[in-house]
Write a protein that holds these residues in place. Sequence first.
Motif, mmCIF file in Angstrom:
data_model
loop_
_atom_site.group_PDB
_atom_site.id
_atom_site.type_symbol
_atom_site.label_atom_id
_atom_site.label_comp_id
_atom_site.label_asym_id
_atom_site.label_seq_id
_atom_site.Cartn_x
_atom_site.Cartn_y
_atom_site.Cartn_z
ATOM 1 N N GLY A 64 2.793 -103.733 13.652
ATOM 2 C CA GLY A 64 4.423 -104.095 12.800
ATOM 3 C C GLY A 64 3.969 -102.936 12.430
ATOM 4 N N TYR A 65 5.549 -102.674 12.353
ATOM 5 C CA TYR A 65 6.075 -100.421 11.884
ATOM 6 C C TYR A 65 5.408 -101.316 10.536
ATOM 7 N N ALA B 70 5.221 -102.920 6.888
ATOM 8 C CA ALA B 70 6.284 -104.434 6.959
ATOM 9 C C ALA B 70 4.627 -105.378 5.926
ATOM 10 N N LYS C 282 1.438 -105.588 7.172
ATOM 11 C CA LYS C 282 0.176 -106.582 8.044
ATOM 12 C C LYS C 282 -0.965 -106.265 7.092
ATOM 13 N N HIS D 189 3.323 -109.689 16.169
ATOM 14 C CA HIS D 189 3.742 -108.871 15.209
ATOM 15 C C HIS D 189 4.779 -109.105 13.840
ATOM 16 N N VAL D 190 4.540 -108.293 12.989
ATOM 17 C CA VAL D 190 5.129 -108.795 11.553
ATOM 18 C C VAL D 190 6.224 -107.538 11.595
ATOM 19 N N ARG D 191 7.108 -107.856 11.324
ATOM 20 C CA ARG D 191 8.166 -107.693 10.738
ATOM 21 C C ARG D 191 8.701 -107.634 9.104
ATOM 22 N N GLY E 55 11.982 -103.212 14.478
ATOM 23 C CA GLY E 55 10.926 -104.096 15.520
ATOM 24 C C GLY E 55 11.403 -103.567 16.653
ATOM 25 N N VAL F 282 8.624 -100.560 17.592
ATOM 26 C CA VAL F 282 7.086 -101.150 17.489
ATOM 27 C C VAL F 282 7.116 -101.764 18.993
ATOM 28 N N GLU G 77 6.737 -113.118 16.257
ATOM 29 C CA GLU G 77 6.671 -112.952 15.416
ATOM 30 C C GLU G 77 7.094 -113.120 14.483
#
Length: 387
Positions: A155-156, A159, A161, A233-235, A246, A249, A268
Amino acid sequence: MATPATLFGKGRVEEVGALCEAGDIDVVAVDDALTPIQQRNLERAWGVKVIDRTGLILEIFGRRARTREGRLQVELARLDYERSRLVRTWTHLERQRGGFGFLGGPGETQIEADRRLLVDRIVALKAELTDVRRTRGLQRQARKRVPYPTIALVGYTNAGKSTLFNRLTRAEVLAQDMLFATLDPTLRQVKLPGGRPAILSDTVGFISDLPHELVEAFRATLEEVREADVILHVRDIAGPDSAAEGADVAKVLAELGIDPSSGRTMLEVWNKADLVDPALRDELADAARHAGAVAVSATTGEGIEALLRRLAGLVDSGPDLVLELAQSDGEALAWLYRHGRITAREELNGSVVLSARLDPQALGRFERMRPDAFGPPATRGAGVPPA
Ligand code: GTP
């Protein structure tokens, strides 16, 4: 107008110079790439230390690295960056010298010596890194022998994580409201509904326009991601740049050879749902469902149970097996709970009848271990036939 010597135009250089003087400033970070000459000229003009985007990112990653491998990777990236600057400065001086007819001189000797030192240090670091990686490779091999599914968080940066990682594994990993809080992958066990454990890895936070010096460092760190069964994918769904982040990433993953469309399971997680206006929460949940995502709050725990259930479904999508064991066979029962997911359990006249899910590797092992435990042939999975 911008000038090549200082990147900024004269007016802007003077404006920042005045700010530096008035504000008692020590360091100015420029959100762009500076050539070594521009950096030196700006330092002279402003009387402060000047650092460019790559320099700043390397500095922060260096401070946040938590394992030996992470520290070595960033140190190597930093030396590589410095070496490229030194070479460029040197070439520039050489040209100047040629123009003025100088030969050699202390400038050249100093730079040559610095460069040799850098090269020596880089060679030593690379050897050390190879060593550390070999060990990590062996550890990964050892983990592969245990048929635990693996789940990787990406993830960005910021975000959430690490916060989610802690929430899912109840572990204490550094989580701070600070960019790039994570550099090294951290592995922990996570319990999925049904009793089956999986391994969760927390990884680096991505940023846009990743400096190329760091792409290599990321590549090694992200081996865990490349081999994961499921990528989460953590947003940050409440942030103003959620969509752009997103996309960034996905771009970095593609650069690293991790293609979400290659059949890999990717889920996601729309995090920070608690920060979304309560009036819009239902809409958010609908949108998440529509997108195949799960909305959660790593802070409040909202949505976490649903996420775990979803993960349990993703890591083993094989058919349910019906297994019958003696109630007294504690060893086999414990093994099944450790390596599989038990979806139902019934006790009858001294036996236990279980519905279980096992991945092919675990199924093969269990078939060799207790060939008599299986129900009618129709309920069998596609494992290795009993020996
Ligand atoms: P990097 O390591 O930089 O990549 O960051 P990260 O993605 O690991 O983020 P981290 O878990 O450190 O969280 C960043 C900030 O967001 C911290 O201040 C967290 O407390 C906060 N945060 C994380 N999840 C949530 C959430 O669900 N709700 C709210 N309100 N804040 C959250």
